[in-house]
Design an enzyme around this catalytic site. Structure first.
Site, PDB file in Angstrom:
ATOM      1  N   HIS A 149     139.710  26.590  45.931  1.00 43.99           N
ATOM      2  CA  HIS A 149     140.484  27.760  46.366  1.00 43.99           C
ATOM      3  C   HIS A 149     140.601  28.773  45.223  1.00 43.99           C
ATOM      4  O   HIS A 149     140.451  29.972  45.425  1.00 43.99           O
ATOM      5  CB  HIS A 149     141.913  27.353  46.765  1.00 43.99           C
ATOM      6  N   LYS A 154     151.704  21.373  61.956  1.00 39.92           N
ATOM      7  CA  LYS A 154     151.065  20.430  61.036  1.00 39.92           C
ATOM      8  C   LYS A 154     152.174  19.774  60.215  1.00 39.92           C
ATOM      9  O   LYS A 154     153.236  20.344  60.045  1.00 39.92           O
ATOM     10  CB  LYS A 154     150.130  21.174  60.082  1.00 39.92           C
ATOM     11  N   SER A 213     141.302  19.934  50.426  1.00 42.28           N
ATOM     12  CA  SER A 213     142.689  19.499  50.201  1.00 42.28           C
ATOM     13  C   SER A 213     142.911  18.094  50.764  1.00 42.28           C
ATOM     14  O   SER A 213     143.625  17.284  50.178  1.00 42.28           O
ATOM     15  CB  SER A 213     143.661  20.473  50.873  1.00 42.28           C
TER      16      SER A 213
HETATM   17  P1  ADP Z   1     142.844  26.088  56.495  1.00 42.66           P
HETATM   18  O1  ADP Z   1     143.795  25.088  57.075  1.00 42.66           O
HETATM   19  O2  ADP Z   1     143.145  27.512  56.906  1.00 42.66           O
HETATM   20  O3  ADP Z   1     141.388  25.760  56.626  1.00 42.66           O
HETATM   21  P2  ADP Z   1     142.557  25.437  53.693  1.00 42.66           P
HETATM   22  O4  ADP Z   1     143.592  25.537  52.633  1.00 42.66           O
HETATM   23  O5  ADP Z   1     141.973  24.108  53.973  1.00 42.66           O
HETATM   24  O6  ADP Z   1     143.230  26.110  54.953  1.00 42.66           O
HETATM   25  O7  ADP Z   1     141.362  26.428  53.338  1.00 42.66           O
HETATM   26  C1  ADP Z   1     141.535  27.803  53.164  1.00 42.66           C
HETATM   27  C2  ADP Z   1     140.177  28.473  52.997  1.00 42.66           C
HETATM   28  O8  ADP Z   1     139.562  28.042  51.795  1.00 42.66           O
HETATM   29  C3  ADP Z   1     139.173  28.150  54.110  1.00 42.66           C
HETATM   30  O9  ADP Z   1     138.402  29.324  54.355  1.00 42.66           O
HETATM   31  C4  ADP Z   1     138.324  27.056  53.523  1.00 42.66           C
HETATM   32  O10 ADP Z   1     137.023  27.045  54.090  1.00 42.66           O
HETATM   33  C5  ADP Z   1     138.291  27.490  52.064  1.00 42.66           C
HETATM   34  N1  ADP Z   1     138.060  26.363  51.143  1.00 42.66           N
HETATM   35  C6  ADP Z   1     138.746  25.212  51.054  1.00 42.66           C
HETATM   36  N2  ADP Z   1     138.255  24.426  50.066  1.00 42.66           N
HETATM   37  C7  ADP Z   1     137.216  25.113  49.514  1.00 42.66           C
HETATM   38  C8  ADP Z   1     136.263  24.829  48.484  1.00 42.66           C
HETATM   39  N3  ADP Z   1     136.288  23.672  47.815  1.00 42.66           N
HETATM   40  N4  ADP Z   1     135.341  25.762  48.220  1.00 42.66           N
HETATM   41  C9  ADP Z   1     135.310  26.923  48.914  1.00 42.66           C
HETATM   42  N5  ADP Z   1     136.159  27.244  49.911  1.00 42.66           N
HETATM   43  C10 ADP Z   1     137.094  26.357  50.207  1.00 42.66           C
END
Ligand code: ADP
Length: 160
Positions: A17, A41, A128
């Site tokens: 992130h 959630k 995550s």
């Molecule tokens: P959500 O529940 O909205 O998917 P996340 O926190 O899991 O929330 O992810 C937020 C954004 O960051 C999403 O667009 C996801 O694809 C991106 N993302 C999560 N982890 C990574 C990573 N390791 N590399 C690149 N993008 C990521």
């Protein structure tokens, strides 16, 4: 002023992130990282904790602001005068979901564009959910999350 919104759950924020945040912040005048307050959630960290982790982890980025939101993302983006949504792509597995979301958001507000940013390859393989699973079983997450999450996830794991 060009403002973009990078929304997500950030439960917890990972170095993937942060890589997306750093890259996106260079493209705009202001980047708002928007933490989703999703009651359906059951997150490990509260929305207040997730906002604080992000504030600490992004304190060196001067044009990044952390906020929380609930409801429709396009409504939040309009409220903060942004017409750009940033999403991260890890690979083809993210693509179909993200593409569908982007088209849905466009159908709700055609003035708002979704931009996809890919993280550096070293960050592409974790999420995550994996961080929580590794931490739960006592594995090493030092290279995957910022120091503030490293410390606080240990405390959380003791409490549950
Ligand atoms: P959500 O529940 O909205 O998917 P996340 O926190 O899991 O929330 O992810 C937020 C954004 O960051 C999403 O667009 C996801 O694809 C991106 N993302 C999560 N982890 C990574 C990573 N390791 N590399 C690149 N993008 C990521």
């Amino acid at each position: 002023m060009r403002t973009a919104v990078y929304p997500g759950s950030f439960d917890p924020v990972t170095n993937g992130h942060l890589d997306i945040i750093e890259r996106s912040a260079k493209l705009v005048d202001k980047l708002i990282v928007a933490v989703l307050n999703n009651k359906s959630k059951s997150p490990l960290f509260t929305v207040e904790e997730r906002v604080r982790h992000l504030q600490i982890a992004t304190q060196d980025f001067k044009n990044v602001e952390i906020m929380s939101f609930s409801g429709l993302l396009v409504d939040f983006a309009s409220k903060v005068n942004s017409n750009i949504i940033i999403r991260g792509l890890r690979g083809v597995t993210d693509f179909s979901y993200e593409f569908q979301m982007a088209l849905t958001n466009r159908s709700l507000n055609s003035d708002i564009e979704t931009l996809f940013v890919s993280a550096d390859t070293q960050y592409l393989f974790f999420s995550s959910s994996q961080v929580k699973e590794i931490a739960h079983f006592g594995g090493n997450i030092d290279n995957i999350v910022p120091p503030v999450v490293r410390e606080e996830i240990k405390k959380k794991m003791k409490d549950i």
